[in-house]
Design a protein around this motif. Sequence first.
Motif, short mmCIF file in Angstrom:
data_model
loop_
_atom_site.label_atom_id
_atom_site.label_comp_id
_atom_site.label_asym_id
_atom_site.label_seq_id
_atom_site.Cartn_x
_atom_site.Cartn_y
_atom_site.Cartn_z
N THR A 14 -51.49 2.80 20.46
CA THR A 14 -53.14 2.71 20.51
C THR A 14 -53.03 1.06 20.55
O THR A 14 -54.38 0.63 21.29
CB THR A 14 -53.48 3.08 18.92
OG1 THR A 14 -52.66 2.36 17.80
CG2 THR A 14 -53.57 4.55 18.69
N ALA A 15 -52.12 0.16 20.25
CA ALA A 15 -52.41 -1.16 20.56
C ALA A 15 -52.51 -1.28 22.23
O ALA A 15 -53.35 -2.21 22.69
CB ALA A 15 -51.12 -1.82 19.99
N LEU A 16 -51.70 -0.61 22.66
CA LEU A 16 -51.62 -0.74 24.39
C LEU A 16 -53.03 -0.03 24.98
O LEU A 16 -53.69 -0.66 25.76
CB LEU A 16 -50.65 -0.04 24.79
CG LEU A 16 -49.14 -0.69 25.08
CD1 LEU A 16 -47.95 0.17 25.56
CD2 LEU A 16 -49.04 -1.94 26.38
N ALA A 17 -53.39 0.84 24.30
CA ALA A 17 -54.83 1.49 24.50
C ALA A 17 -55.97 0.79 24.37
O ALA A 17 -57.07 0.87 24.99
CB ALA A 17 -54.87 3.00 24.15
N SER A 18 -55.64 -0.21 23.41
CA SER A 18 -57.13 -0.96 23.11
C SER A 18 -57.31 -2.10 24.09
O SER A 18 -58.66 -2.59 24.09
CB SER A 18 -56.64 -1.41 21.85
OG SER A 18 -55.95 -2.61 21.85
#
Length: 339
Positions: free
Chosen positions: A50-54
Amino acid sequence: MDLQTIRSQAKEKLKGYCRVCPVCDGRACSGEVPGMGGTGTGISFRNNLTALASYSLNMRTLHGAKDPSTETELFGVKLSSPIMAAPMTGTPYNMGGALTEREFIGMIVSGSKQAGTLGWTGDGADPAMYTSGLEAISAEEGFGIPIIKPREQKVIIECIRRAEAAGAKAVGVDIDGAGLVTMALKGQPVGPKTMEEIQELVNSTQLPFILKGIMTVDEAEQAVKAGVSAIVVSNHGGRILDCTPGAADVLPAIAAAVKGKVTILADGGVRTGVDVLKLLALGADGVLVGRPLVVGAFGGGAEGVKMLLDKMAAELKQAMILTGCSTIQEIDQRVIYKA
């Protein structure tokens, strides 16, 4: 061989341990440790993704980056791309045992070399894990990097000597393995290290020394003071401590503090070349990939590992074209969209 075949064959061999989900996000395997999942609730695993997707990217097409180069150099080795295989062990315990430890890590190191990059090897409660990695590195003329658990100092130094004898390009300790209960249960205690202890390890070898498992600015700064050659921003794939942030959450602040003073690598949740681009833009000099290469090895051997690394490198190149980056060194924060 194609990706569908690799996934199908891996799913059969990993049955009961990894579902080879269409999206490897840790939801189906939360808490499955041993296994492929994240510890506890699995949120540390998911936070990596989710950190990368943000992060979103700025698309740019008015430029001269028509044929970017993904080549880079790390630890004195010229690589086809900054994408390397993360250290992984425990094939019998975590992955079902369809491959032996030596077969698995041999595929990782060999496939990585065939792709023009480095395969990292790991350590564990079974001494055969570290030994298998060294054998694989030696078989590929030293084209690999062994990572050692944070054992007693004298044991680590003995392991470093063996890495030197194998011709490894660098060596390191995954300090984030400090809480591994399985090690202690098998009479091989691990634990945190002081800055002075890290300095002792750095000074014990002429090889570049890597400290893997850095997640805060203060510890990145301590690592620099201890003289390490590189750090890996990593929460151990979400397998050590529940409720940690994702690597991409903490990477920008760490890079702001120590970029240029030490080589910065990052791992966690990397599934595509676009993910690689994001981590490079956020401050990493190189990126490690883990779980996707398990599928590559179990589904296609060394050829499967090479195929997936090549695929990610091709995706990285395409993303560089569409963000205006001719070289790896040109990838920086301007790539990241800020509202």
